[in-house]
Design an enzyme around this catalytic site. Sequence first.
Site, PDB file in Angstrom:
ATOM      1  N   GLY A   1     -45.942   9.090 -18.265  1.00 13.29           N
ATOM      2  CA  GLY A   1     -45.957   8.503 -16.929  1.00 13.29           C
ATOM      3  C   GLY A   1     -46.590   9.476 -15.966  1.00 13.29           C
ATOM      4  O   GLY A   1     -46.790  10.654 -16.287  1.00 13.29           O
TER       5      GLY A   1
ATOM      6  N   GLN B   1     -48.560  13.531  -7.927  1.00 11.71           N
ATOM      7  CA  GLN B   1     -49.062  14.488  -8.923  1.00 11.71           C
ATOM      8  C   GLN B   1     -50.576  14.561  -8.904  1.00 11.71           C
ATOM      9  O   GLN B   1     -51.165  15.500  -9.436  1.00 11.71           O
ATOM     10  CB  GLN B   1     -48.601  14.077 -10.329  1.00 11.71           C
ATOM     11  CG  GLN B   1     -47.115  14.234 -10.549  1.00 11.71           C
ATOM     12  CD  GLN B   1     -46.750  13.872 -11.974  1.00 11.71           C
ATOM     13  OE1 GLN B   1     -46.519  12.710 -12.279  1.00 11.71           O
ATOM     14  NE2 GLN B   1     -46.732  14.861 -12.856  1.00 11.71           N
TER      15      GLN B   1
ATOM     16  N   CYS C   1     -43.401  17.472 -18.125  1.00 13.52           N
ATOM     17  CA  CYS C   1     -44.054  16.919 -16.943  1.00 13.52           C
ATOM     18  C   CYS C   1     -45.460  17.483 -16.858  1.00 13.52           C
ATOM     19  O   CYS C   1     -45.657  18.691 -17.055  1.00 13.52           O
ATOM     20  CB  CYS C   1     -43.249  17.301 -15.696  1.00 13.52           C
ATOM     21  SG  CYS C   1     -43.958  16.680 -14.170  1.00 13.52           S
ATOM     22  N   LEU C   2     -46.421  16.629 -16.547  1.00 13.51           N
ATOM     23  CA  LEU C   2     -47.811  17.090 -16.453  1.00 13.51           C
ATOM     24  C   LEU C   2     -47.987  18.109 -15.323  1.00 13.51           C
ATOM     25  O   LEU C   2     -48.944  18.878 -15.337  1.00 13.51           O
ATOM     26  CB  LEU C   2     -48.749  15.901 -16.246  1.00 13.51           C
ATOM     27  CG  LEU C   2     -48.792  14.885 -17.407  1.00 13.51           C
ATOM     28  CD1 LEU C   2     -49.662  13.690 -17.032  1.00 13.51           C
ATOM     29  CD2 LEU C   2     -49.298  15.543 -18.681  1.00 13.51           C
TER      30      LEU C   2
ATOM     31  N   HIS D   1     -37.471   9.941 -13.882  1.00 14.73           N
ATOM     32  CA  HIS D   1     -38.358  11.105 -13.757  1.00 14.73           C
ATOM     33  C   HIS D   1     -39.536  10.780 -12.829  1.00 14.73           C
ATOM     34  O   HIS D   1     -39.826  11.545 -11.893  1.00 14.73           O
ATOM     35  CB  HIS D   1     -38.854  11.509 -15.151  1.00 14.73           C
ATOM     36  CG  HIS D   1     -39.841  12.633 -15.156  1.00 14.73           C
ATOM     37  ND1 HIS D   1     -39.616  13.829 -15.791  1.00 14.73           N
ATOM     38  CD2 HIS D   1     -41.082  12.746 -14.588  1.00 14.73           C
ATOM     39  CE1 HIS D   1     -40.653  14.626 -15.608  1.00 14.73           C
ATOM     40  NE2 HIS D   1     -41.568  13.990 -14.890  1.00 14.73           N
ATOM     41  N   GLU D   2     -40.195   9.650 -13.082  1.00 13.09           N
ATOM     42  CA  GLU D   2     -41.393   9.328 -12.290  1.00 13.09           C
ATOM     43  C   GLU D   2     -41.034   9.061 -10.833  1.00 13.09           C
ATOM     44  O   GLU D   2     -41.739   9.505  -9.918  1.00 13.09           O
ATOM     45  CB  GLU D   2     -42.149   8.138 -12.889  1.00 13.09           C
ATOM     46  CG  GLU D   2     -42.708   8.375 -14.283  1.00 13.09           C
ATOM     47  CD  GLU D   2     -43.454   9.684 -14.439  1.00 13.09           C
ATOM     48  OE1 GLU D   2     -44.071  10.161 -13.462  1.00 13.09           O
ATOM     49  OE2 GLU D   2     -43.401  10.248 -15.544  1.00 13.09           O
TER      50      GLU D   2
ATOM     51  N   HIS E   1     -40.522  11.991  -8.513  1.00 17.13           N
ATOM     52  CA  HIS E   1     -41.733  12.604  -7.946  1.00 17.13           C
ATOM     53  C   HIS E   1     -42.010  12.080  -6.529  1.00 17.13           C
ATOM     54  O   HIS E   1     -42.580  12.792  -5.702  1.00 17.13           O
ATOM     55  CB  HIS E   1     -42.952  12.305  -8.815  1.00 17.13           C
ATOM     56  CG  HIS E   1     -43.091  13.182 -10.019  1.00 17.13           C
ATOM     57  ND1 HIS E   1     -43.315  14.534  -9.923  1.00 17.13           N
ATOM     58  CD2 HIS E   1     -43.054  12.913 -11.344  1.00 17.13           C
ATOM     59  CE1 HIS E   1     -43.416  15.051 -11.146  1.00 17.13           C
ATOM     60  NE2 HIS E   1     -43.255  14.088 -12.035  1.00 17.13           N
TER      61      HIS E   1
END
Length: 188
Positions: free
Chosen positions: A47, A52, A102-103, A144-145, A148
């Site tokens: 995701g 981000q 996480c990216l 999680h997403e 952000h």
Amino acid sequence: MALLKIARMGHPVLRGRAAEIDDPTAPWVRRLVEDMIETMEDAGGTGIAAPQLHVPHRVVVFRVDGDRITDLPDDSGQELTALINPVVEPVGDERAYGWEGCLSVPGLRGVVPRHLRVRYRGLDLDGNPVEREVAGFHARVVQHECDHLDGILYPQRMTDHRILVFTEELQRHPIDVAAILAENEPPR
Ligand code: NI
């Protein structure tokens, strides 16, 4: 479509509250979502959230691979979903621990407590409402997403930073997570 640069932990765009989107059908939103998908897939993510990619607006994109789901009835694989202005609320009090990456926190993995079950809603790119009640890994990905969008990265949700590790080290030195967690209070 374009690959966008991914902000890493420490960049202020990851700490702020992202703005609501007034018109989910606006062409710039569709272009943004296309770029988010392309960037996520190029980076091998599950995701990604717009902040981000240095865009401080409330948009997330995710998919849930069938091979990562738990055996809970409401945990299911999920086709690629884009959600505008998503809202997540817990269902019940149960929490569960699970690995996350996480990216924006490249190279690391951590074990994070999350609500086991959540209900989420938002709008799709046509402005239609999406509402789902999910559990397990699907619920984890969404939490999680959406975090952000409120400037929260998963390490901030962790309760035991002994299990925040480099992925490479984890491959060399497997961790007995259950034994470490057993030393702690149950998640609240
Ligand atoms: Ni992330």
